[in-house]
Motif scaffolding. Structure first.
Motif, PDB file in Angstrom:
ATOM      1  N   GLY A 110       0.782  -1.235   0.000  1.00 36.45           N
ATOM      2  CA  GLY A 110       0.000   0.000   0.000  1.00 36.45           C
ATOM      3  C   GLY A 110       0.810   1.280   0.000  1.00 36.45           C
ATOM      4  N   GLY A 175      -6.277  13.421  -2.235  1.00 38.47           N
ATOM      5  CA  GLY A 175      -5.982  12.054  -2.629  1.00 38.47           C
ATOM      6  C   GLY A 175      -7.141  11.391  -3.345  1.00 38.47           C
ATOM      7  N   PHE A 176      -6.916  10.136  -3.741  1.00 40.66           N
ATOM      8  CA  PHE A 176      -7.935   9.401  -4.502  1.00 40.66           C
ATOM      9  C   PHE A 176      -9.224   9.238  -3.721  1.00 40.66           C
ATOM     10  CE2 PHE A 176     -10.189   5.442  -5.094  1.00 40.66           C
ATOM     11  CZ  PHE A 176     -10.589   5.572  -6.412  1.00 40.66           C
ATOM     12  N   ASN A 177      -9.123   8.743  -2.497  1.00 44.98           N
ATOM     13  CA  ASN A 177     -10.353   8.395  -1.778  1.00 44.98           C
ATOM     14  C   ASN A 177     -11.244   9.607  -1.552  1.00 44.98           C
ATOM     15  OD1 ASN A 177     -10.380   5.417  -1.124  1.00 44.98           O
ATOM     16  ND2 ASN A 177      -8.281   5.979  -0.625  1.00 44.98           N
ATOM     17  N   TYR A 202      -9.678  -2.664  -5.568  1.00 43.70           N
ATOM     18  CA  TYR A 202      -9.173  -1.889  -4.413  1.00 43.70           C
ATOM     19  C   TYR A 202     -10.252  -1.846  -3.320  1.00 43.70           C
ATOM     20  CZ  TYR A 202      -7.326   2.347  -2.072  1.00 43.70           C
ATOM     21  OH  TYR A 202      -6.838   3.257  -1.169  1.00 43.70           O
ATOM     22  N   SER A 247      -5.665  -3.087 -10.012  1.00 40.82           N
ATOM     23  CA  SER A 247      -5.392  -3.388  -8.607  1.00 40.82           C
ATOM     24  C   SER A 247      -6.360  -4.466  -8.147  1.00 40.82           C
ATOM     25  CB  SER A 247      -5.604  -2.123  -7.764  1.00 40.82           C
ATOM     26  OG  SER A 247      -5.554  -2.436  -6.402  1.00 40.82           O
ATOM     27  N   ASP A 275      -9.171   5.215 -11.844  1.00 40.58           N
ATOM     28  CA  ASP A 275      -8.255   5.333 -10.705  1.00 40.58           C
ATOM     29  C   ASP A 275      -6.841   5.096 -11.236  1.00 40.58           C
ATOM     30  OD1 ASP A 275      -6.702   4.991  -8.475  1.00 40.58           O
ATOM     31  OD2 ASP A 275      -7.919   3.414  -7.567  1.00 40.58           O
ATOM     32  N   TYR A 277      -3.697   5.241  -9.997  1.00 43.43           N
ATOM     33  CA  TYR A 277      -2.965   5.377  -8.736  1.00 43.43           C
ATOM     34  C   TYR A 277      -1.451   5.209  -8.842  1.00 43.43           C
ATOM     35  CZ  TYR A 277      -2.921   0.289  -8.818  1.00 43.43           C
ATOM     36  OH  TYR A 277      -2.718  -1.011  -9.179  1.00 43.43           O
ATOM     37  N   THR A 304      -3.239  10.607  -7.803  1.00 44.88           N
ATOM     38  CA  THR A 304      -2.824  10.811  -6.409  1.00 44.88           C
ATOM     39  C   THR A 304      -1.302  10.789  -6.312  1.00 44.88           C
ATOM     40  OG1 THR A 304      -2.881   9.822  -4.192  1.00 44.88           O
ATOM     41  CG2 THR A 304      -3.058   8.304  -6.028  1.00 44.88           C
ATOM     42  N   SER A 306      -0.050   9.470  -3.579  1.00 44.58           N
ATOM     43  CA  SER A 306       0.165   8.526  -2.478  1.00 44.58           C
ATOM     44  C   SER A 306       1.200   7.460  -2.794  1.00 44.58           C
ATOM     45  CB  SER A 306      -1.158   7.863  -2.082  1.00 44.58           C
ATOM     46  OG  SER A 306      -1.953   8.823  -1.423  1.00 44.58           O
ATOM     47  N   LYS A 307       1.257   7.005  -4.034  1.00 42.59           N
ATOM     48  CA  LYS A 307       2.229   5.967  -4.391  1.00 42.59           C
ATOM     49  C   LYS A 307       3.524   6.591  -4.903  1.00 42.59           C
ATOM     50  CE  LYS A 307      -0.578   2.295  -4.159  1.00 42.59           C
ATOM     51  NZ  LYS A 307      -0.419   1.033  -3.506  1.00 42.59           N
ATOM     52  N   ARG A 314      -1.046  13.716   1.279  1.00 47.58           N
ATOM     53  CA  ARG A 314      -2.474  13.911   1.034  1.00 47.58           C
ATOM     54  C   ARG A 314      -2.720  14.912  -0.079  1.00 47.58           C
ATOM     55  NH1 ARG A 314      -3.663   9.854   1.303  1.00 47.58           N
ATOM     56  NH2 ARG A 314      -5.866  10.247   1.040  1.00 47.58           N
TER      57      ARG A 314
HETATM   58  C1  LIG Z   1      -5.900   1.173  -6.223  1.00 52.35           C
HETATM   59  C2  LIG Z   1      -5.551   2.345  -5.375  1.00 52.35           C
HETATM   60  N1  LIG Z   1      -6.111   3.532  -5.630  1.00 52.35           N
HETATM   61  C3  LIG Z   1      -5.808   4.641  -4.899  1.00 52.35           C
HETATM   62  C4  LIG Z   1      -4.916   4.571  -3.850  1.00 52.35           C
HETATM   63  C5  LIG Z   1      -4.524   5.826  -3.096  1.00 52.35           C
HETATM   64  O1  LIG Z   1      -5.533   6.410  -2.414  1.00 52.35           O
HETATM   65  P1  LIG Z   1      -5.262   7.823  -1.704  1.00 52.35           P
HETATM   66  O2  LIG Z   1      -4.855   8.792  -2.767  1.00 52.35           O
HETATM   67  O3  LIG Z   1      -6.570   8.192  -1.080  1.00 52.35           O
HETATM   68  O4  LIG Z   1      -4.178   7.643  -0.686  1.00 52.35           O
HETATM   69  C6  LIG Z   1      -4.336   3.358  -3.519  1.00 52.35           C
HETATM   70  C7  LIG Z   1      -3.418   3.263  -2.368  1.00 52.35           C
HETATM   71  O5  LIG Z   1      -3.079   2.226  -1.875  1.00 52.35           O
HETATM   72  C8  LIG Z   1      -4.645   2.229  -4.305  1.00 52.35           C
HETATM   73  O6  LIG Z   1      -4.089   1.038  -4.034  1.00 52.35           O
END
Ligand SMILES: Cc1ncc(COP(=O)(O)O)c(C=O)c1O
Length: 468
Positions: A110, A175-177, A202, A247, A275, A277, A304, A306-307, A314
């Motif tokens: 993650g 972020g994505f969520n 995911y 994912s 998505d 990501y 995002t 995040s990765k 964020r």
């Molecule tokens: C498939 C997928 N989408 C999005 C995210 C990232 O989400 P966020 O930007 O809210 O941290 C992740 C993070 O593990 C992910 O695995």
């Protein structure tokens, strides 16, 4: 979508002095911890469980209440009880503190390697932000994001991901969520209230929909990506996909499926949520451009950092069709107002200075070496193990021998000091059976650690095989 009574496998021992309520609590707690009851899974009603166990309903209600108080379960008003989505990492990571001490290798997928975060470049970008930021950048009113960042993103996304956009169609988020929850609410309120998600897919996408109480169903994923024929047979009008690197299976949505998916969205007057990501990490060639670039009016693109940088930053963004911009911004205003103007100005400088490109070049090399290390360890210790997907991202999908119990593998590997993650975590509850598999992240795992970890995993699997 509910967990059926047979899956719960609660067995009460009436000869034991331990109270029935405590026994139910223990059984459910164990089921959540082991992953047998995955996060987001719906529990049977207290009445149904009580009838099944031949006890009074009050005992089950008390047990559910206790587990809600402990954070294992979540009560949704008028809609029953589910496994708390936030229980995931706890359940898999910390059954006991003793275990944590003994973990030698953690194949968590993650997160990127947080030690690689480019602190010096970020510090420079923060200083530059303080010097270049306008007063309006920290005013109320920049709901969708500050102009400099949206311009920098339009440029970056067009260049790196072939996204077709202008700055006014970009909304900066945390972020994505965050983006996904906002856009899901807007789509639901436009009458598109049945969503399709990838299965496996995911997990937080599903939990987001659960919490928003948006109806959703799982659509199978094969070697070409989401099964669009199966999607067409549903009433869904929104599909959530990970086209660049599915994912968790790691497959790429083929060109043919991309066109089919877009045609489907047009035919049902629906939308595809893309998505994107981890697309920046592709190791053998340049990544395929975004789906959004093919149909900017039907695809909502979400990205995002995040990765690519670190989840704690964020910051993310969505690129939306013009028809959705005003509704999204109206909702955003009451949600959190906007993303911090100071963070946005910093990130804008980071992008303009080429620091993200530099960080990606450097970290891509590190992750490629780690991926190669993991693949080498798998072929050394588990030569028969089949991996799926492309050379990309931060995880590898590994099929286990047919008949293997994923959760047992996870538990035994953890007991031996190696943390691995089951496919079950990505499954839609009650989806059709799939062959067992693990999802192994390598973002923070060096080739040496991979070698040690996979050796342990091979021992665990050989041991289980011998017992069968
Ligand atoms: C498939 C997928 N989408 C999005 C995210 C990232 O989400 P966020 O930007 O809210 O941290 C992740 C993070 O593990 C992910 O695995």
């Amino acid at each position: 979508m509910g967990t059926n009574l047979r899956e719960l496998l609660i067995e009460l021992d009436r000869s034991k002095p331990r109270r029935l309520r405590a026994q139910i609590e223990d059984e459910l707690r164990d089921a959540v911890r082991s992953g047998r009851l995955p996060p987001g899974a719906a529990l049977p009603s207290s009445r149904a469980l009580a009838t099944d166990l031949g006890i009074t309903r009050g005992v089950v209600v008390d047990a559910y209440d206790q587990l809600i108080a402990e954070g294992y379960l979540l009560a949704r008003t008028g809609a029953g009880t589910i496994v708390n989505p936030a229980s995931r990492r706890d359940s898999l990571e910390s059954p006991t503190s003793q275990r944590i001490d003994r973990i030698d290798v953690d194949f968590y997928g993650g997160e990127p390697d947080l030690e690689l975060f480019p602190r010096a470049a970020w510090a420079r970008a923060t200083r530059a932000a303080m010097q270049t930021m306008t007063a309006r950048d920290i005013a109320y009113g920049n709901v969708a994001g500050i102009p400099t960042l949206r311009a920098a993103l339009a440029d970056y996304l067009g260049r790196v991901r072939r996204v077709d956009t202008t700055p006014d169609r970009i909304v900066v988020t945390s972020g994505f969520n965050h983006a996904f929850n906002l856009v899901s609410e807007v789509l639901r309120s436009s009458g598109r209230d049945l969503f399709a998600v990838e299965d496996p897919g995911y997990d937080l996408t599903r939990y987001g929909l659960e919490l928003l109480r948006i109806r959703h169903l799982g659509i199978a994923v094969d070697h070409d990506g989401i099964d669009v024929d199966a999607l067409r047979r549903t009433q869904a009008r929104v599909a959530v996909v990970t086209p660049a690197h599915q994912s968790p299976t790691g497959v790429v949505l083929t060109a043919e499926r991309r066109h089919e998916l877009i045609d489907w969205a047009g035919a049902v007057d629906g939308f595809v949520i893309e998505d994107d990501y981890d697309a920046e990490y592709r190791y053998d060639r340049r990544p395929i451009g975004s789906l959004q670039g093919l149909a900017p009016d039907r695809v909502i693109y979400i990205g995002t950092m995040s990765k690519t940088l670190a989840p704690g930053v964020r910051i993310g963004w969505m690129v939306v069709p013009p028809t959705l911009v005003d509704r999204l911004n109206a909702l955003r205003r009451v949600h959190d107002g906007s993303t911090s103007g100071i963070l946005q100005a910093t990130f804008a400088n980071f992008l303009y200075n080429g620091d993200l490109d530099r960080h990606l070049r450097r970290s891509r090399h590190v992750y490629r070496t780690r991926r190669d290390g993991l693949i080498a360890a798998l072929s050394r210790w588990l030569p028969d193990a089949e991996t799926q997907g492309i050379a990309a991202g931060l995880h590898v999908f590994v099929n286990l021998p047919v008949g293997t119990d994923e959760i047992e593998v996870v538990d035994r590997a953890v007991a031996a000091g190696v943390r691995v993650y089951p496919l079950a975590q990505y499954r839609v509850p009650n989806g059709p059976p799939l062959p067992p598999a693990l999802v192994l992240g390598y973002g923070s795992v060096t080739p040496d650690q991979s070698d040690r970890g996979i050796r342990v995993l091979a021992d665990v699997l050989a041991d289980l095989q011998a017992r069968r």
